[in-house]
Design an enzyme around this catalytic site. Structure first.
Site, PDB file in Angstrom:
ATOM      1  N   ASP A 105      30.325  46.401  47.348  1.00 23.63           N
ATOM      2  CA  ASP A 105      30.974  45.902  48.573  1.00 23.63           C
ATOM      3  C   ASP A 105      30.120  46.155  49.813  1.00 23.63           C
ATOM      4  O   ASP A 105      30.561  46.781  50.780  1.00 23.63           O
ATOM      5  CB  ASP A 105      32.341  46.562  48.762  1.00 23.63           C
ATOM      6  CG  ASP A 105      33.259  46.360  47.577  1.00 23.63           C
ATOM      7  OD1 ASP A 105      33.215  45.270  46.973  1.00 23.63           O
ATOM      8  OD2 ASP A 105      34.036  47.285  47.261  1.00 23.63           O
ATOM      9  N   GLU A 140      39.334  36.771  48.397  1.00 24.45           N
ATOM     10  CA  GLU A 140      39.209  38.066  49.071  1.00 24.45           C
ATOM     11  C   GLU A 140      37.828  38.149  49.721  1.00 24.45           C
ATOM     12  O   GLU A 140      37.072  37.181  49.738  1.00 24.45           O
ATOM     13  CB  GLU A 140      39.386  39.213  48.067  1.00 24.45           C
ATOM     14  CG  GLU A 140      38.358  39.238  46.948  1.00 24.45           C
ATOM     15  CD  GLU A 140      38.609  40.341  45.934  1.00 24.45           C
ATOM     16  OE1 GLU A 140      39.638  41.039  46.052  1.00 24.45           O
ATOM     17  OE2 GLU A 140      37.782  40.498  45.018  1.00 24.45           O
TER      18      GLU A 140
END
Length: 333
Positions: free
Chosen positions: A39, A210
């Protein structure tokens, strides 16, 4: 003019002194293999590219995320990387209990605001918190003493994760987040720790799943995000990165296509940044030795724009990613 180069100059000299004493090693994709990272969120400060990343600690064969802290990586050439280790931990938020998921750092007024996804141990599952520090490497402390966004926030997402913050040329800051197909956005007050108005549901981000990422280039707003539709992945268990553009930071958005295809991990998380005159896509894969869906690793590759402002699909590589010359095919940086 702020073109989402995510550039700040404060504390650059102090950071340079910190880096001078750190060990470096030449990078290939993944850019670091001594730990597992995921991430990524990129930030340019002076002549240094920082990547803020989650830290995967699941055991081999693990079937769930084990993430307790966030680490910082840095480079002055996008090829050689320094691991500064954990700079923020779930335990730094007394109201949180687990899950150091996706996060991003945004500079403002000489300070650095670290927006994080954490399990708040309250109603619902995931919340968004914010920490603050005086340099890109901190130290960082909880800026609020509680979540910025939670399930109790009116209009919040079905899963409040993956915060990204964008500050426009006029100084207005925006927070974007969401999952379960629920893109959300809200204005932030100048203090960067409070919402300024209602939570909105931007329209036009086709197949949003997302991991939103916002930036601006040549007067155009870009929203990149993970999608798991059949048009870009072999299975809905995986994700690609689609993107949309707009003339307003809150949309409405016009879908433009895929900018990063399916990767080797089931999750996909974009970060797009301009550094030393070149644009890059920073993302994660499962390509490190011993890697997997819960043992991911950050990668970086070059990103090109067409003359009309659309983005070409990134070519995933495992080669070094240092400075280079443009080709003669009309690609624009």
């Amino acid at each position: 003019m702020r073109r989402r180069r995510r550039t700040a100059v404060a504390a650059a000299a102090a950071v340079a002194l910190t880096l001078a004493g750190s060990a470096q090693a030449p990078a290939e994709n993944p850019i670091i293999t001594s730990i597992f990272t995921a991430d990524p969120a990129a930030l340019v400060v002076g002549n240094t590219l920082y990547v803020y990343a989650g830290h995967d600690e699941a055991p081999p064969g693990g079937s769930n995320f084990v993430m307790r802290d966030w680490v910082v990586l840095s480079s002055t050439d996008a090829s050689n990387w320094t691991n500064h280790g954990p700079r923020l931990r779930v335990g730094d938020f007394r109201w949180a209990g687990a899950d150091a998921w996706a996060a991003e750092v945004e500079p403002r007024n000489g300070r650095y605001y670290w927006y994080v996804s954490v399990n708040g141990n309250g109603p619902g599952w995931m919340d968004i918190g914010v920490a603050v520090g005086d340099s890109p490497l901190g130290p960082f402390t909880d800026a609020r003493g509680g979540p910025l966004v939670s399930d109790s926030t009116p209009g919040s997402s079905g899963l409040n994760i993956d915060p990204t913050v964008f500050v426009d040329d006029d100084g207005q800051a925006y927070l974007y987040w969401g999952s379960y197909w629920g893109l959300r956005a809200a204005r932030l007050r100048p203090n960067m720790t409070e919402l300024d108005g209602p939570v909105l549901s931007p329209q036009g981000a086709t197949h949003f799943w997302e991991a939103p990422w916002m930036f601006k280039r040549a007067g155009i707003y870009y929203l990149a995000y993970a999608a798991n539709d059949s048009g870009c992945v072999t299975s809905s268990s995986y994700a690609c990165v689609r993107y949309a553009t707009a003339s307003n930071p809150l949309g409405p958005w016009t879908h433009r296509g895929v900018v990063l295809g399916q990767v080797s991990s089931t999750t996909n998380h974009p970060s797009i940044v301009e550094f030393n005159g070149q644009w890059y896509m920073v993302y994660h894969t499962a390509d490190a030795p011993g890697g997997g869906n819960f043992r991911r690793s950050v990668a970086i590759d070059r990103l090109y724009f067409n003359a009309d402002g659309t983005m070409r699909q990134v070519v995933q590589t495992k080669a070094a990613t240092g400075p280079f010359l443009l080709t003669s095919t009309g690609e624009a940086r």
